[in-house]
Every structure is written in C-alpha cells, then in structure tokens.
Design a protein around this motif. Sequence first.
Motif, PDB file in Angstrom:
ATOM      1  N   GLY A  92       1.377 -21.245 -46.429  1.00  0.00           N
ATOM      2  CA  GLY A  92       1.277 -22.292 -45.426  1.00  0.00           C
ATOM      3  C   GLY A  92       0.900 -21.942 -44.070  1.00  0.00           C
ATOM      4  N   TRP A  93       0.773 -20.399 -43.533  1.00  0.00           N
ATOM      5  CA  TRP A  93       0.416 -20.096 -42.477  1.00  0.00           C
ATOM      6  C   TRP A  93      -0.396 -18.642 -42.258  1.00  0.00           C
ATOM      7  N   TYR A  94      -1.387 -19.078 -41.279  1.00  0.00           N
ATOM      8  CA  TYR A  94      -2.060 -17.844 -41.089  1.00  0.00           C
ATOM      9  C   TYR A  94      -1.368 -16.803 -40.318  1.00  0.00           C
ATOM     10  N   ILE A  95      -1.625 -15.414 -40.444  1.00  0.00           N
ATOM     11  CA  ILE A  95      -0.729 -14.198 -39.726  1.00  0.00           C
ATOM     12  C   ILE A  95      -1.855 -13.456 -39.198  1.00  0.00           C
ATOM     13  N   ASP A  96      -1.574 -13.267 -37.777  1.00  0.00           N
ATOM     14  CA  ASP A  96      -2.406 -12.076 -37.282  1.00  0.00           C
ATOM     15  C   ASP A  96      -1.534 -11.439 -35.857  1.00  0.00           C
ATOM     16  N   LYS A 155       1.605  -8.895 -30.284  1.00  0.00           N
ATOM     17  CA  LYS A 155       2.719  -9.468 -30.883  1.00  0.00           C
ATOM     18  C   LYS A 155       2.112 -10.268 -32.076  1.00  0.00           C
ATOM     19  N   LYS A 156       3.061 -10.335 -32.976  1.00  0.00           N
ATOM     20  CA  LYS A 156       2.911 -11.180 -34.439  1.00  0.00           C
ATOM     21  C   LYS A 156       2.656 -12.639 -33.932  1.00  0.00           C
ATOM     22  N   ARG A 157       1.598 -13.037 -34.591  1.00  0.00           N
ATOM     23  CA  ARG A 157       1.188 -14.486 -34.288  1.00  0.00           C
ATOM     24  C   ARG A 157       1.090 -15.287 -35.535  1.00  0.00           C
ATOM     25  N   VAL A 158       1.874 -16.306 -35.715  1.00  0.00           N
ATOM     26  CA  VAL A 158       1.563 -17.198 -36.930  1.00  0.00           C
ATOM     27  C   VAL A 158       0.999 -18.679 -36.471  1.00  0.00           C
ATOM     28  N   SER A 159       0.015 -19.227 -37.284  1.00  0.00           N
ATOM     29  CA  SER A 159      -0.385 -20.301 -36.965  1.00  0.00           C
ATOM     30  C   SER A 159      -1.175 -21.234 -38.138  1.00  0.00           C
ATOM     31  N   HIS A 160      -1.821 -22.443 -37.777  1.00  0.00           N
ATOM     32  CA  HIS A 160      -2.556 -22.988 -38.640  1.00  0.00           C
ATOM     33  C   HIS A 160      -3.113 -24.022 -37.793  1.00  0.00           C
ATOM     34  N   SER A 161      -4.384 -24.501 -38.366  1.00  0.00           N
ATOM     35  CA  SER A 161      -5.165 -25.610 -37.637  1.00  0.00           C
ATOM     36  C   SER A 161      -5.359 -26.343 -38.643  1.00  0.00           C
ATOM     37  N   GLY A 162      -5.871 -27.771 -38.278  1.00  0.00           N
ATOM     38  CA  GLY A 162      -6.172 -28.663 -39.301  1.00  0.00           C
ATOM     39  C   GLY A 162      -7.128 -29.683 -38.747  1.00  0.00           C
ATOM     40  N   GLY A 163      -7.962 -30.188 -39.643  1.00  0.00           N
ATOM     41  CA  GLY A 163      -9.098 -31.315 -39.171  1.00  0.00           C
ATOM     42  C   GLY A 163      -9.351 -32.152 -40.369  1.00  0.00           C
ATOM     43  N   THR A 164      -9.357 -33.331 -40.122  1.00  0.00           N
ATOM     44  CA  THR A 164      -9.776 -34.570 -41.089  1.00  0.00           C
ATOM     45  C   THR A 164     -10.446 -35.539 -40.280  1.00  0.00           C
ATOM     46  N   THR A 165     -11.068 -36.729 -41.028  1.00  0.00           N
ATOM     47  CA  THR A 165     -11.917 -37.638 -40.507  1.00  0.00           C
ATOM     48  C   THR A 165     -11.030 -38.218 -39.114  1.00  0.00           C
ATOM     49  N   GLY A 166     -11.313 -37.887 -38.176  1.00  0.00           N
ATOM     50  CA  GLY A 166     -10.788 -38.600 -36.868  1.00  0.00           C
ATOM     51  C   GLY A 166      -9.633 -37.832 -36.178  1.00  0.00           C
ATOM     52  N   PHE A 167      -9.325 -36.666 -36.798  1.00  0.00           N
ATOM     53  CA  PHE A 167      -8.112 -35.912 -36.129  1.00  0.00           C
ATOM     54  C   PHE A 167      -8.398 -34.400 -36.218  1.00  0.00           C
ATOM     55  N   SER A 168      -7.748 -33.787 -35.182  1.00  0.00           N
ATOM     56  CA  SER A 168      -7.551 -32.180 -35.224  1.00  0.00           C
ATOM     57  C   SER A 168      -6.275 -31.857 -34.788  1.00  0.00           C
ATOM     58  N   SER A 169      -5.994 -30.763 -35.266  1.00  0.00           N
ATOM     59  CA  SER A 169      -4.720 -30.067 -34.836  1.00  0.00           C
ATOM     60  C   SER A 169      -4.483 -28.421 -34.722  1.00  0.00           C
TER      61      SER A 169
END
Length: 363
Positions: A301-305, A310-324
């Motif tokens: 459930g996480w991207y890792i780079d 430093k270690k960075r964990v993240s995730h983005s999201g996009g759907t109709t009308g929303f971004s995160s």
Amino acid sequence: MKKLINTVFILFILSPVVIAQAYRANKDASDSKVSQADSLFKSYNTRNTSAISAMVIKDGKIIYNHSFGLADIENKVPATPLTNYRIASVTKQFTAMCIMMLKEDGKLALDDKLNKFFPSLPGYTSNITIQQMLNHTSGLPDYGDLVSPGITRPLNDTDVLHLLEKTEKRVFEPGARFAYSNTAYVLLGLIIEKVSGMPFKDFLRKRVFIPLNMRQTTVNSQTDSIPNRAYGYNLRDGRLKKEDQSLYSYLLGDGGIYSSVADFYKWDQALYTNKLVKPATLKEIFTQSSRENPMQAYGYGWYIDEKFGKKRVSHSGGTTGFSSFYVRYPAIRFSIIVFANQDEGVTLEPIVNAIENIYLNEQ
C-alpha cells in the motif's frame, strides 16, 4: 575569583537576551517557510476556485495547516482542515493495513491463494497470492476493461468479483512483474469482509477509525451522508463543473475513503506506534516487496524511494473530482498531506516537491 563572578553575572544577565534572539530567529525562519508554502496556493481563492488543504508535520507537531478555495462552489463553502475529501488511492494503505491486522489475528496468511476465498473465480486465480495482490504483481485484469459498454449503474466491489468470474485469463504470470492493480485492492477489501465477517467499512471503523479517534473519516456511500464533505470539480470549457462521482466511485478497497487533513494527522502519528499492529508488521508494510522501476519500489500500500538521502514512503490518488498526495519520512518524523477536490487540471506532485524543498532542503 571576582573576575569569574563578574563573567558569570554578565552571562546570566545576557542569557535571556540570547534566548530571545534565538527564538526570534527561529520564528522568523518558520514564518518564512509558511509564507513560501502559502505562495504555492496563490491561485486559490474563496470566490470561485476548487479547494485544497495541506498539512506539514514534524516530530508530531503540525507546522503548516492551511486550506484554500471552496469545498462546495455552488454554496460558497470554504475549505477548512476539517473538510472531508475523497482520498482515492491513498485508501490502499488502509486496505493493506487491515489485511496485515487479520494476518496478525491468525485469520489469513500472505501466501493464501485468491481462490481460497472465492472458489467461483476462474482457475487462473489458483496461484495468485494475497502478497502479490498487495504489491501489484498479481496479473489480474483491470476491472475497467471488463465493464460492458453502456453500463451506467455505479459498480460495487461485488460487481468486480462477478466481472472476474467471467474472465478467461490473467494479464501475466503472477509475480512476473509490477502492474498497478485497482482490481487487486477491490478484492482485498472483499477478502477483509469475508475473513472478518463484517462489511469492509465496519471493519475500518471498528479497527482503525475509532481506535485512532478519526471520527469524521468514512467511506463513500450512495446512501449515507458524509460530514463536512468537499464536492469534486473539473475544468470544462474554462469553467469548473461539478463532477463528483463516476461508474467506479463506490468501489471501496482501492479508493473509497473520505478524510480530512485533521483526521489524517491521527493516522500519520499512529504509524509511529503499535496502536494498530506490532512494530515488526509495520516494518514489513514499509519494506520493499516489488519494484515498479529502478528508482521506486512498493511495499504493502506504499511506494518506497529515497530523497534528501532519507527513506521516503508515499502514495498519491486521483479519481473523478479529487486528488490526494501523502508523503512520510519516518526517520525524521516528517510528513506532508495534501488533499484537493479537483483532479483534471490539478497536479499535486509539484506542490509536494516544493513543500519538501521548503522544509527539507537544509536538513
């Protein structure tokens, strides 16, 4: 001796001044960073733009927490840190967490096969594991490619299961490569329901939202109201038009959660604790399990780079009308949360990158 006493006395007299100067310098630096961050959102206003909320956290302290624009343009409702946005694929880290909770409960194993839970699925699912679904190496077809033309009724998670029951083959051999799969996370949500004996939304509420006091966080629903919600918008012919739901908006496991930056702060802080799972399980969640490309890996459930060394964990999201977009640097306890109620015409990654540069470049 007298000289020493005088020196100590002078230092004693001056120390409040020194402390005050240091405090002022730190405050000025902090104010400068806030101003720089604010400038990233100068195109937003409370008259006719969509909304965006951003929070920056360091060592448990909220050091930036501003909202801009309108959560509801038609009714001129301004966004606040309590505004609930659909967080789209940032939901996946919650779905993965629930799977790992059930693993700790002894109710499933990561090498369990998909057709163990759904025997009605075709034979090709007999060697797809839960782990491969978590790390996007399952080879499952995209549910969007399986929907018949002309379908207008919004899908639910069980509809995706039924679509897969009619498919003849997977896209590739499980484990052969990385291919981001919304289908896999919808099915993980269904597995959580089957194993726990309760609807996915109830499991989330009982095991995650209530324990963390995320009282306003919920999942998308066609029947239940969502408190303090933002409505989704997109640019059409130069104007923002409400586009709040789609055929896939009510699928839960891959992207159905609504949350605010205020509630999400509690999730962020819980990930430094054992409130939800044991430290060893958290470590596993944030450990590379697959790799999308040479620069970016994926856990559960996480991207890792790595960034700024430093270690960075993240995730983005996009759907109709929303971004995160959500970023964490666990070693220095630094996080960025950005939610918006527009997807087309809004790209959050440059904003997140700019915030990282403002707050981390000198570290």
